[in-house]
Scaffold this motif. Structure first.
Motif, PDB file in Angstrom:
ATOM      1  N   UNK A   1       0.840  -1.209   0.000  1.00  0.00           N
ATOM      2  CA  UNK A   1       0.000   0.000   0.000  1.00  0.00           C
ATOM      3  C   UNK A   1       0.864   1.244   0.000  1.00  0.00           C
ATOM      4  N   UNK A   2       0.444   2.244  -0.768  1.00  0.00           N
ATOM      5  CA  UNK A   2       1.011   3.588  -0.739  1.00  0.00           C
ATOM      6  C   UNK A   2      -0.181   4.539  -0.713  1.00  0.00           C
ATOM      7  N   UNK A   3      -0.199   5.454   0.247  1.00  0.00           N
ATOM      8  CA  UNK A   3      -1.346   6.349   0.386  1.00  0.00           C
ATOM      9  C   UNK A   3      -0.875   7.726   0.830  1.00  0.00           C
ATOM     10  N   UNK A   4      -1.693   8.722   0.571  1.00  0.00           N
ATOM     11  CA  UNK A   4      -1.362  10.069   1.002  1.00  0.00           C
ATOM     12  C   UNK A   4      -2.497  11.032   0.765  1.00  0.00           C
ATOM     13  N   UNK A   5      -2.313  12.237   1.260  1.00  0.00           N
ATOM     14  CA  UNK A   5      -3.261  13.319   1.038  1.00  0.00           C
ATOM     15  C   UNK A   5      -2.701  14.206  -0.061  1.00  0.00           C
ATOM     16  N   UNK A   6      -3.442  14.334  -1.130  1.00  0.00           N
ATOM     17  CA  UNK A   6      -3.031  15.099  -2.297  1.00  0.00           C
ATOM     18  C   UNK A   6      -3.714  16.457  -2.302  1.00  0.00           C
ATOM     19  N   UNK A   7      -3.142  17.416  -3.031  1.00  0.00           N
ATOM     20  CA  UNK A   7      -3.730  18.745  -3.189  1.00  0.00           C
ATOM     21  C   UNK A   7      -4.477  18.785  -4.516  1.00  0.00           C
TER      22      UNK A   7
ATOM     23  N   UNK B   1      10.570   4.348  -2.646  1.00  0.00           N
ATOM     24  CA  UNK B   1       9.569   3.295  -2.510  1.00  0.00           C
ATOM     25  C   UNK B   1       8.832   3.209  -3.842  1.00  0.00           C
ATOM     26  N   UNK B   2       8.717   1.988  -4.372  1.00  0.00           N
ATOM     27  CA  UNK B   2       8.060   1.792  -5.665  1.00  0.00           C
ATOM     28  C   UNK B   2       7.004   0.706  -5.536  1.00  0.00           C
ATOM     29  N   UNK B   3       5.805   1.015  -6.019  1.00  0.00           N
ATOM     30  CA  UNK B   3       4.726   0.037  -6.112  1.00  0.00           C
ATOM     31  C   UNK B   3       4.376  -0.134  -7.575  1.00  0.00           C
ATOM     32  N   UNK B   4       4.340  -1.381  -8.011  1.00  0.00           N
ATOM     33  CA  UNK B   4       4.047  -1.667  -9.426  1.00  0.00           C
ATOM     34  C   UNK B   4       2.700  -2.365  -9.551  1.00  0.00           C
ATOM     35  N   UNK B   5       2.042  -2.142 -10.686  1.00  0.00           N
ATOM     36  CA  UNK B   5       0.751  -2.770 -10.982  1.00  0.00           C
ATOM     37  C   UNK B   5      -0.268  -2.480  -9.877  1.00  0.00           C
ATOM     38  N   UNK B   6      -0.320  -1.233  -9.446  1.00  0.00           N
ATOM     39  CA  UNK B   6      -1.198  -0.837  -8.341  1.00  0.00           C
ATOM     40  C   UNK B   6      -2.533  -0.306  -8.862  1.00  0.00           C
ATOM     41  N   UNK B   7      -3.508  -0.297  -7.968  1.00  0.00           N
ATOM     42  CA  UNK B   7      -4.838   0.231  -8.262  1.00  0.00           C
ATOM     43  C   UNK B   7      -5.289   1.063  -7.066  1.00  0.00           C
ATOM     44  N   UNK B   8      -6.213   1.991  -7.321  1.00  0.00           N
ATOM     45  CA  UNK B   8      -6.732   2.786  -6.201  1.00  0.00           C
ATOM     46  C   UNK B   8      -7.844   2.009  -5.500  1.00  0.00           C
TER      47      UNK B   8
ATOM     48  N   UNK C   1      -3.378   3.563  -2.849  1.00  0.00           N
ATOM     49  CA  UNK C   1      -3.072   2.578  -3.888  1.00  0.00           C
ATOM     50  C   UNK C   1      -2.713   1.271  -3.202  1.00  0.00           C
ATOM     51  N   UNK C   2      -3.174   0.154  -3.756  1.00  0.00           N
ATOM     52  CA  UNK C   2      -2.777  -1.146  -3.252  1.00  0.00           C
ATOM     53  C   UNK C   2      -2.342  -2.016  -4.432  1.00  0.00           C
ATOM     54  N   UNK C   3      -1.523  -3.000  -4.135  1.00  0.00           N
ATOM     55  CA  UNK C   3      -1.029  -3.900  -5.161  1.00  0.00           C
ATOM     56  C   UNK C   3      -0.202  -5.012  -4.560  1.00  0.00           C
ATOM     57  N   UNK C   4       0.270  -5.893  -5.410  1.00  0.00           N
ATOM     58  CA  UNK C   4       1.008  -7.059  -4.949  1.00  0.00           C
ATOM     59  C   UNK C   4       2.432  -6.757  -4.572  1.00  0.00           C
ATOM     60  N   UNK C   5       3.026  -5.701  -5.142  1.00  0.00           N
ATOM     61  CA  UNK C   5       4.460  -5.491  -5.020  1.00  0.00           C
ATOM     62  C   UNK C   5       4.797  -4.053  -4.657  1.00  0.00           C
ATOM     63  N   UNK C   6       5.198  -3.809  -3.403  1.00  0.00           N
ATOM     64  CA  UNK C   6       5.720  -2.518  -2.978  1.00  0.00           C
ATOM     65  C   UNK C   6       7.090  -2.794  -2.367  1.00  0.00           C
ATOM     66  N   UNK C   7       8.114  -2.117  -2.895  1.00  0.00           N
ATOM     67  CA  UNK C   7       9.490  -2.339  -2.435  1.00  0.00           C
ATOM     68  C   UNK C   7      10.136  -1.027  -2.062  1.00  0.00           C
ATOM     69  N   UNK C   8      11.065  -1.087  -1.106  1.00  0.00           N
ATOM     70  CA  UNK C   8      11.825   0.097  -0.711  1.00  0.00           C
ATOM     71  C   UNK C   8      13.298  -0.145  -0.985  1.00  0.00           C
TER      72      UNK C   8
END
Length: 122
Positions: free
Chosen positions: A56-62, A90-97, A114-121
Motif C-alpha cells: 500500500x502507498x497512500x497520502x493526502x493530495x492537493x 519506494x516503488x509500487x508496481x501494478x497498483x490500483x486505487x 493505492x494497493x497492489x502485490x508489489x511494494x518495495x523500498x
C-alpha cells in the motif's frame, strides 16, 4: 549547499506513472507481505494464522486547478514512486486505487490509497 546527511523526515515526492502530484500530507506506505493473528484457546496460546497482505502507498493530495480528481478512481495497473527525505525510494508496481476520493474544499485536499502485490523500498 546544506548537508542533509542526518535528515530523516519531512520532504516527500510522489509520482504515478511518471506524473508528479502535489502531496499535501500523510504519506504512508506498507511493504509487509503478510499479516498474522494470534490464535488462542481457553487453555493457552496455540499459534498464529497468516494471510497475504497487499502492499500500500497512500497520502493526502492537493486538488490543483488543472487536476481531474475522477481520474484517480479510474487508476489501475499504475506504477507509484515515492522519494523520501532520508534518501529512500519506494516503488509500487501494478497498483490500483482503493476507496473513493472525496475533496475537502477548505484545504483543497483529498486522500488516495493505492494497493497492489508489489511494494518495495530501496
Amino acid at each position: 549547499m546544506a548537508d542533509t546527511t542526518n535528515r530523516l523526515a519531512g520532504l516527500a515526492y510522489i509520482r504515478v506513472d511518471g506524473q508528479t502530484y502535489m502531496l499535501a500530507a500523510d504519506l504512508t506506505y506498507r511493504v509487509s507481505k503478510v499479516t498474522r493473528d494470534t490464535l488462542t484457546g481457553q487453555d493457552t496460546v496455540h499459534g498464529y494464522a497468516e494471510k497475504p497482505l497487499a502492499g500500500r502507498i497512500a497520502g493526502t493530495f492537493r486538488d490543483a486547478g488543472s487536476l481531474t480528481v475522477a481520474n484517480f478512481n479510474a487508476m489501475t495497473n499504475v506504477t507509484v514512486t515515492v522519494e523520501l527525505a532520508n534518501g529512500k525510494t519506494v516503488v509500487g508496481r501494478n497498483m490500483w486505487t482503493v476507496e473513493s476520493q472525496e475533496v475537502k474544499t477548505a484545504e483543497a485536499t483529498f486522500e488516495v490509497a493505492f494497493e497492489g502485490l508489489d511494494v518495495e523500498e530501496s
